[in-house]
Design an enzyme around this catalytic site. Structure first.
Site, PDB file in Angstrom:
ATOM      1  N   LYS A  32       0.835  -1.201   0.000  1.00 20.27           N
ATOM      2  CA  LYS A  32       0.000   0.000   0.000  1.00 20.27           C
ATOM      3  C   LYS A  32       0.874   1.257   0.000  1.00 20.27           C
ATOM      4  O   LYS A  32       0.655   2.180  -0.791  1.00 20.27           O
ATOM      5  CB  LYS A  32      -0.913  -0.015   1.234  1.00 20.27           C
ATOM      6  CG  LYS A  32      -1.857   1.137   1.282  1.00 20.27           C
ATOM      7  CD  LYS A  32      -2.765   1.062   2.492  1.00 20.27           C
ATOM      8  CE  LYS A  32      -3.835   0.040   2.255  1.00 20.27           C
ATOM      9  NZ  LYS A  32      -4.797  -0.060   3.346  1.00 20.27           N
ATOM     10  N   ARG A 102      -3.260   3.090   8.781  1.00 17.75           N
ATOM     11  CA  ARG A 102      -3.567   1.762   8.231  1.00 17.75           C
ATOM     12  C   ARG A 102      -2.331   0.911   8.115  1.00 17.75           C
ATOM     13  O   ARG A 102      -1.239   1.427   7.861  1.00 17.75           O
ATOM     14  CB  ARG A 102      -4.137   1.888   6.804  1.00 17.75           C
ATOM     15  CG  ARG A 102      -5.477   2.533   6.712  1.00 17.75           C
ATOM     16  CD  ARG A 102      -5.824   2.663   5.226  1.00 17.75           C
ATOM     17  NE  ARG A 102      -6.644   3.824   5.004  1.00 17.75           N
ATOM     18  CZ  ARG A 102      -7.950   3.773   4.754  1.00 17.75           C
ATOM     19  NH1 ARG A 102      -8.561   2.625   4.674  1.00 17.75           N
ATOM     20  NH2 ARG A 102      -8.635   4.875   4.563  1.00 17.75           N
ATOM     21  N   GLY A 111      -7.817  -6.994   5.283  1.00 13.48           N
ATOM     22  CA  GLY A 111      -8.639  -7.070   6.499  1.00 13.48           C
ATOM     23  C   GLY A 111      -7.996  -7.778   7.675  1.00 13.48           C
ATOM     24  O   GLY A 111      -8.635  -7.999   8.693  1.00 13.48           O
ATOM     25  N   MET A 113      -5.266  -6.858   9.451  1.00 13.51           N
ATOM     26  CA  MET A 113      -4.633  -6.043  10.493  1.00 13.51           C
ATOM     27  C   MET A 113      -5.470  -4.792  10.764  1.00 13.51           C
ATOM     28  O   MET A 113      -6.496  -4.572  10.160  1.00 13.51           O
ATOM     29  CB  MET A 113      -3.210  -5.706  10.071  1.00 13.51           C
ATOM     30  CG  MET A 113      -2.313  -6.937  10.114  1.00 13.51           C
ATOM     31  SD  MET A 113      -0.659  -6.593   9.604  1.00 13.51           S
ATOM     32  CE  MET A 113      -0.842  -6.300   7.875  1.00 13.51           C
ATOM     33  N   ARG A 346      -3.926  -1.571  -6.057  1.00 16.48           N
ATOM     34  CA  ARG A 346      -3.075  -2.765  -5.977  1.00 16.48           C
ATOM     35  C   ARG A 346      -3.498  -3.707  -7.098  1.00 16.48           C
ATOM     36  O   ARG A 346      -4.596  -3.565  -7.647  1.00 16.48           O
ATOM     37  CB  ARG A 346      -3.220  -3.443  -4.611  1.00 16.48           C
ATOM     38  CG  ARG A 346      -4.621  -3.897  -4.326  1.00 16.48           C
ATOM     39  CD  ARG A 346      -4.750  -4.480  -2.940  1.00 16.48           C
ATOM     40  NE  ARG A 346      -6.161  -4.681  -2.646  1.00 16.48           N
ATOM     41  CZ  ARG A 346      -6.670  -4.818  -1.440  1.00 16.48           C
ATOM     42  NH1 ARG A 346      -5.893  -4.761  -0.396  1.00 16.48           N
ATOM     43  NH2 ARG A 346      -7.947  -5.016  -1.263  1.00 16.48           N
ATOM     44  N   HIS A 468      -4.937 -42.484   0.068  1.00 18.34           N
ATOM     45  CA  HIS A 468      -5.522 -43.234  -1.044  1.00 18.34           C
ATOM     46  C   HIS A 468      -6.633 -42.429  -1.715  1.00 18.34           C
ATOM     47  O   HIS A 468      -6.657 -42.263  -2.932  1.00 18.34           O
ATOM     48  CB  HIS A 468      -6.057 -44.573  -0.503  1.00 18.34           C
ATOM     49  CG  HIS A 468      -6.706 -45.405  -1.543  1.00 18.34           C
ATOM     50  ND1 HIS A 468      -8.065 -45.421  -1.741  1.00 18.34           N
ATOM     51  CD2 HIS A 468      -6.174 -46.217  -2.479  1.00 18.34           C
ATOM     52  CE1 HIS A 468      -8.345 -46.228  -2.739  1.00 18.34           C
ATOM     53  NE2 HIS A 468      -7.214 -46.730  -3.209  1.00 18.34           N
ATOM     54  N   ARG A 574      -0.317 -47.232 -12.746  1.00 18.60           N
ATOM     55  CA  ARG A 574      -0.292 -48.091 -11.551  1.00 18.60           C
ATOM     56  C   ARG A 574      -1.117 -49.331 -11.881  1.00 18.60           C
ATOM     57  O   ARG A 574      -2.348 -49.289 -11.817  1.00 18.60           O
ATOM     58  CB  ARG A 574      -0.894 -47.350 -10.352  1.00 18.60           C
ATOM     59  CG  ARG A 574      -0.082 -46.166  -9.854  1.00 18.60           C
ATOM     60  CD  ARG A 574      -0.838 -45.467  -8.728  1.00 18.60           C
ATOM     61  NE  ARG A 574      -0.029 -44.569  -7.949  1.00 18.60           N
ATOM     62  CZ  ARG A 574      -0.095 -43.233  -7.999  1.00 18.60           C
ATOM     63  NH1 ARG A 574      -0.921 -42.662  -8.845  1.00 18.60           N
ATOM     64  NH2 ARG A 574       0.663 -42.490  -7.217  1.00 18.60           N
ATOM     65  N   GLU A 759      12.392 -44.140  -5.036  1.00 17.50           N
ATOM     66  CA  GLU A 759      11.421 -43.728  -4.009  1.00 17.50           C
ATOM     67  C   GLU A 759      11.820 -44.189  -2.621  1.00 17.50           C
ATOM     68  O   GLU A 759      11.085 -44.003  -1.646  1.00 17.50           O
ATOM     69  CB  GLU A 759      10.013 -44.209  -4.370  1.00 17.50           C
ATOM     70  CG  GLU A 759       9.909 -45.683  -4.668  1.00 17.50           C
ATOM     71  CD  GLU A 759       8.506 -46.119  -5.103  1.00 17.50           C
ATOM     72  OE1 GLU A 759       7.540 -45.376  -4.861  1.00 17.50           O
ATOM     73  OE2 GLU A 759       8.392 -47.214  -5.669  1.00 17.50           O
ATOM     74  N   SER A 778      12.418 -42.779 -12.414  1.00 22.81           N
ATOM     75  CA  SER A 778      11.250 -41.943 -12.156  1.00 22.81           C
ATOM     76  C   SER A 778      11.147 -41.766 -10.634  1.00 22.81           C
ATOM     77  O   SER A 778      11.062 -42.750  -9.899  1.00 22.81           O
ATOM     78  CB  SER A 778       9.990 -42.612 -12.705  1.00 22.81           C
ATOM     79  OG  SER A 778       8.886 -41.820 -12.381  1.00 22.81           O
ATOM     80  N   CYS A 845       7.026 -38.932 -10.787  1.00 24.31           N
ATOM     81  CA  CYS A 845       5.634 -39.375 -10.925  1.00 24.31           C
ATOM     82  C   CYS A 845       4.876 -39.311  -9.606  1.00 24.31           C
ATOM     83  O   CYS A 845       3.725 -39.711  -9.530  1.00 24.31           O
ATOM     84  CB  CYS A 845       5.564 -40.772 -11.528  1.00 24.31           C
ATOM     85  SG  CYS A 845       6.331 -42.017 -10.488  1.00 24.31           S
ATOM     86  N   TYR A 865      11.026 -34.781 -17.402  1.00 24.46           N
ATOM     87  CA  TYR A 865       9.572 -34.604 -17.437  1.00 24.46           C
ATOM     88  C   TYR A 865       8.974 -34.676 -16.035  1.00 24.46           C
ATOM     89  O   TYR A 865       9.620 -35.172 -15.105  1.00 24.46           O
ATOM     90  CB  TYR A 865       8.909 -35.663 -18.330  1.00 24.46           C
ATOM     91  CG  TYR A 865       9.000 -37.068 -17.793  1.00 24.46           C
ATOM     92  CD1 TYR A 865       8.053 -37.559 -16.896  1.00 24.46           C
ATOM     93  CD2 TYR A 865      10.039 -37.908 -18.189  1.00 24.46           C
ATOM     94  CE1 TYR A 865       8.143 -38.842 -16.389  1.00 24.46           C
ATOM     95  CE2 TYR A 865      10.139 -39.200 -17.691  1.00 24.46           C
ATOM     96  CZ  TYR A 865       9.180 -39.663 -16.784  1.00 24.46           C
ATOM     97  OH  TYR A 865       9.280 -40.925 -16.273  1.00 24.46           O
TER      98      TYR A 865
HETATM   99  C1  PEP Z   1       5.314 -42.498  -5.303  1.00 25.62           C
HETATM  100  O1  PEP Z   1       5.620 -43.168  -4.318  1.00 25.62           O
HETATM  101  O2  PEP Z   1       5.648 -41.317  -5.454  1.00 25.62           O
HETATM  102  C2  PEP Z   1       4.511 -43.087  -6.374  1.00 25.62           C
HETATM  103  C3  PEP Z   1       4.259 -42.422  -7.477  1.00 25.62           C
HETATM  104  O3  PEP Z   1       3.976 -44.309  -6.153  1.00 25.62           O
HETATM  105  P1  PEP Z   1       2.691 -44.595  -5.261  1.00 25.62           P
HETATM  106  O4  PEP Z   1       2.059 -43.294  -4.943  1.00 25.62           O
HETATM  107  O5  PEP Z   1       1.811 -45.471  -6.076  1.00 25.62           O
HETATM  108  O6  PEP Z   1       3.280 -45.283  -4.089  1.00 25.62           O
HETATM  109 MG    MG Z   2       5.437 -45.334  -4.422  1.00 25.29          MG
END
Ligand code: PEP
Ligand code: MG
Length: 889
Positions: A32, A102, A111, A113, A346, A468, A574, A759, A778, A845, A865
């Site tokens: 501001k 202000r 809003g 502060m 702003r 999940h 998967r 992983e 990956s 992934c 990627y």
């Molecule tokens: C992960 O562990 O990042 C992965 C992609 O496999 P999942 O989530 O199926 O364990």
């Molecule tokens: Mg995994």
């Protein structure tokens, strides 16, 4: 920031006399303050004032909450300049100077502060104001507002006490509305307010304007650390700021009569992006009257009927501001006796749809270039363009009516409305019967997949962003609110309790997966519109990004959708998800329950053609783009029923005794399944599972080649921790490939790579050894995060809120990659892997592949990627371009 008081310039003046601040000084002057200085510099009509820097706020906290020495000297000096410039004097009985005080941090915190208006009024100045304005009632009204506001926000006198006194006066004068109280009433009210102040604060209301100012400055600094401001910064991820600045600005009044007014406006429509000045104003009112909603403001389009010249001036200011800031502005203005003043500008917050339209329009208008346009659209906001959402008006109305029950995690965006179903089977049954249901579970598991698929939305009371429910729902673009801990679920009683209210299976709730909100009743939704502008922006993004974007998809339908959103391959299929469809689960369960090789092989034989068909479908849908197929990963017990009834039914289906099923389930039970018999460990124990899956993949690839469909296959081995594991399984995989080719007498070329997921921390630490055995890496950052922190990805929500509240974590590490810790392992994995295999293909992934901040990190460490759920593909494309543009600078 170990600056000592006195060594720094603490206040920056803005006005005709001089303007010391610049638009680039947002960190120091707050958004501001910097913009007030900037607007003054470009000649806009801004009431003069000065800004106390954010550094002073930092010093205040360093000095055990004491204003630093020297500050009030600077304040007095600046008040002196202000008095000269305005020709008014603090506390004067003829022409008193009144100021607003202000807050204003570097990041916008609307809003959050404190604000104090009309500061400078006292028993003498109120007479001065009455004389100067020829409006006694107005003067006393302003005075009572100051005592109330000052009492409330500076001295901690409960607003309620002032309300009670006001109600008494209103009753005495038979006034329904505040503005019906006559002058005598206002004078009495000021006296009553001063008494209340003294009674509750212990000292009289300060008559010295400088004393009022000093206390107000301190109150603004204090408000920086008040819980709601701290919470807001947490939620909005605002970190690293020194504190708030304080803007002391001469007051202008929109409530002096019918030639006065006040309003707020956007230079373009913030919800649609239409290039039309958009806002509202109220005649004879102060800013807080607009916010309080007592009177309904008029649209600015109707302003010419009231004052043509002001409307014209505002339109000119709109163009000037947009040319200057090259972005949509959100402004506040006041008209005092026919003269327009600008109080604030702003960058305007906007919806995803508006952000896209505005960016495209501004490129066409040559206000900005393509690169700026790409950088300006918050990538995450594109979600709003891809999924149904609640109409903002309906949602606002619902919230106003107190229909918001609780807020869980925004696990998978979208808007869903339905009655409550408490089991997957119930969700399936009722959906088939034509009802719309929300599947409400403590948490979901793979057995619930059918119900999850058919339900309009999913609501869980536990579970985090990679639980999940969250992962599966995001994959499908199904709306999901996870971890709504306040929802107590009584599955047997088919009811939930939340916020003291009970809802049964016949009650309707609305859940917003983009915000985590759970609301009562049916809230109106709107379908997404994919405009031409959206495609234009995606085209620009593709031009500037270097990261490729793949998708996590398990079915041809998902793959097709992801391709439509621009996915350049499947980064993770998967395979376990394929076994939950229809009758397949029976064959799968037969395989798992087999207690000898022969029976297992028999069951696998039934699964093979089904898998082959799946893979043909995926390769066909992806037409020549790479498809990464991961071999079976989850612990086998996840596929089995756990209650006696379902076990009995399964026994019947498989023609075995219930005791056999029960025993086998007990045998497969593990204390710590996520660290147990899963991933590549399954293939080590049961090589026939690997053999079946690889056979299905290779046969599918051959079938495709024969149909002239280009299949680019990547077989991925999960949860590898040692090079030896990978070597053994890679050799087995290669042997199966060779055997299938031989059996099929296939002599053509198959494009099949064999790689692994990184992983497990050990895999990252030994990525040079593992790299020798892998054609690609990956990064499975879901498990990598789980194992690096030692946080269960399914249970984190039981303690994550405490970690966030105590600032032990800035954010959920399953949502946004922990660059400092987990990121090191990713970087190490890439470097070590490529040290033995130059240019080794590396991707990600885990769920982080769709998170803009994590994507930026992936770009920086040189991944090839990212792979994310289909609905996040456009977000990832844009975020990848933003990362490329940000690092190219
Ligand atoms: C992960 O562990 O990042 C992965 C992609 O496999 P999942 O989530 O199926 O364990
Ligand atoms: Mg995994």
């Amino acid at each position: 920031m170990a600056k000592t008081a006195g060594a720094t310039k603490m206040a920056y003046y803005f006005g005709k006399t001089k303007t010391e601040g610049k638009s680039t000084q947002k960190q120091l002057l707050g958004g501001k303050g910097a913009n007030l200085a900037d607007m003054t510099s470009i000649g806009l009509p801004v009431p003069p004032g000065f800004t106390i820097t954010t550094e002073v706020c930092g010093l205040y906290y360093q000095h055990k909450q004491k204003l630093p020495p020297g500050l009030m000297d600077e304040v007095r000096k600046n008040v002196g300049i202000l008095e000269k410039e305005t020709g008014k004097k603090f506390g004067d009985s003829k022409s008193p100077l009144l100021v607003s005080v202000r807050s204003g941090a570097a990041a916008s915190m609307p809003g959050m502060m404190n604000t104090i208006l009309n500061l400078g009024l006292n028993d003498e100045a109120v007479v001065g104001l009455a004389n100067a304005t020829q409006n006694e009632r107005f003067a006393y009204d302003s005075y009572r507002r100051l005592i109330n506001m000052f009492g409330d926000v500076v001295s901690g006198v409960d607003h309620e006490h002032f309300e009670v006194a006001f109600d008494k006066i209103k009753a005495k004068y038979k006034a329904k509305l505040d503005n019906e109280v006559p002058l005598e009433g206002m004078i009495e009210l000021c006296e009553a307010y001063k008494d209340i102040y003294k009674k509750h604060f212990g000292k009289p209301f300060p008559q010295d304007p400088l004393e009022q100012l000093e206390a107000s400055i301190e109150a603004v600094f204090k408000s920086w650390m008040q819980p709601r401001a701290v919470k807001y910064r947490q939620v909005e991820n605002i970190t690293g700021l020194m504190g708030t600045a304080v803007n002391v600005q001469s007051m202008v009044f929109g409530n002096m009569g019918d030639d006065c007014g006040t309003g707020v406006a956007f230079t373009r429509n913030p919800s649609t992006g239409e290039n039309k000045f958009y806002g509202e104003f109220l005649v004879n009112a102060q800013g807080e009257d607009v916010v309080a909603g007592i009177r309904t403001p008029l649209p600015v389009a109707e302003m010419p009927k009231w004052n043509k010249a002001i409307h014209k001036a505002l339109l000119e200011i709109k163009d000037l501001l947009e040319k200057h800031y090259k972005d949509v502005q959100d402004i506040e203005f006041t008209i005092e006796r026919g003269v327009l003043f600008m109080l604030q500008t702003r960058n305007g917050k906007r919806t995803g749809a508006a952000a896209v339209k505005i960016a495209c329009d501004m490129v066409k208008e040559k206000l900005i270039d393509e690169k700026t346009a790409v950088q300006r659209i918050p990538a995450g906001d594109l979600t709003q363009l891809l999924l149904p959402s609640f109409t903002p008006a309906a949602k606002a109305a619902a919230k106003k009516d107190g229909k918001l029950l609780t807020v869980g995690l925004p696990a998978s965006p979208g808007a869903a409305v339905g009655k409550l179903a408490f089991t997957a089977a119930e969700a399936v049954e009722r959906t088939h019967a034509g009802e719309k249901v929300l599947l409400v579970r403590k948490e979901t598991n793979p057995e619930d997949i059918d119900g999850m698929h058919l339900a309009a939305g999913i609501l869980t009371s536990t579970g985090g962003m990679t639980s999940h429910a969250a992962v599966v729902a995001r994959g499908w673009g199904r709306c999901c609110v996870a971890g709504a801990g306040e929802v107590q679920i009584d599955e047997k009683g088919r009811k939930i309790k939340v916020g003291g209210k009970t809802f049964t299976h016949n009650d309707v709730l609305s859940i917003d997966g983009s915000t985590g909100e759970v609301m009562v009743g049916e809230i109106a939704t709107q379908e997404p519109k994919l405009s031409g502008d959206f495609a234009t922006v995606m085209g620009w993004a593709d031009k500037y990004r270097t990261l490729k974007v793949r998708t996590n998809a398990d079915t041809p339908a998902d793959a097709k959708r992801a391709r439509e959103f621009g996915a350049e391959g499947i980064g993770l299929c998967r395979t376990e998800h394929m076994f939950f469809e229809g009758d397949r689960i029976v064959a799968m369960r037969a395989m798992i329950l087999a207690d000898n090789l022969e029976d297992r092989k028999k069951a696998l034989k039934n699964l093979l053609p089904l898998q082959r068909k799946d893979f043909v479908g995926l390769f066909t849908a992806m037409k020549g783009l790479p498809v990464t197929i991961r071999l079976l990963d989850p612990p086998l017990h996840e596929f089995l029923p756990h209650d006696a009834k379902a076990q009995g039914e399964l026994a019947k289906e498989l023609n075995v005794s219930p005791a056999f099923v029960k025993n086998r389930v007990a045998q497969l039970h593990e204390q710590n399944p996520m660290l147990g018999h899963r991933g590549c460990r399954l293939a080590v124990t049961y090589p026939e599972i690997l053999e079946t899956q690889v056979t299905a993949i290779v046969e599918a690839a051959i079938a495709c080649v024969e149909k002239k469909i280009d299949a680019q296959v990547e077989i991925m081995i999960p949860l590898v921790g040692t090079a030896a594991e990978l070597k053994m399984l890679r050799d087995q995989t290669q042997a199966v490939i060779d055997a299938v080719k031989e059996a099929k007498k296939f002599t053509g070329k198959l494009n099949i790579l064999i790689g692994t997921m990184i992983e497990i921390p050990r895999a990252a630490l030994t990525a040079d050894q593992i790299g020798e055995q892998a054609d690609f890496f990956s990064f499975g950052t879901n498990d990598l995060t789980q194992m690096t922190f030692g946080f269960s990805r399914d249970d984190i929500n039981t303690f994550l809120p405490d970690y966030i509240n105590n600032e032990l974590l800035a954010q959920d590490p399953f949502q946004s990659l922990d660059v400092t810790g987990v990121g090191q392992l990713v970087e190490m994995g890439v470097t070590k892997g490529r040290s033995v295999k130059k240019g080794l293909k590396c991707g990600i992934c885990g769920e982080h592949g769709g998170d803009p901040a994590s994507i930026k990190f992936c770009h920086t460490v040189g991944l090839d990627y990212v792979s994310c759920s289909p609905f996040r593909v456009p977000i990832a494309r844009l975020a990848a371009a933003q990362a490329a543009l940000a690092t190219a600078k």
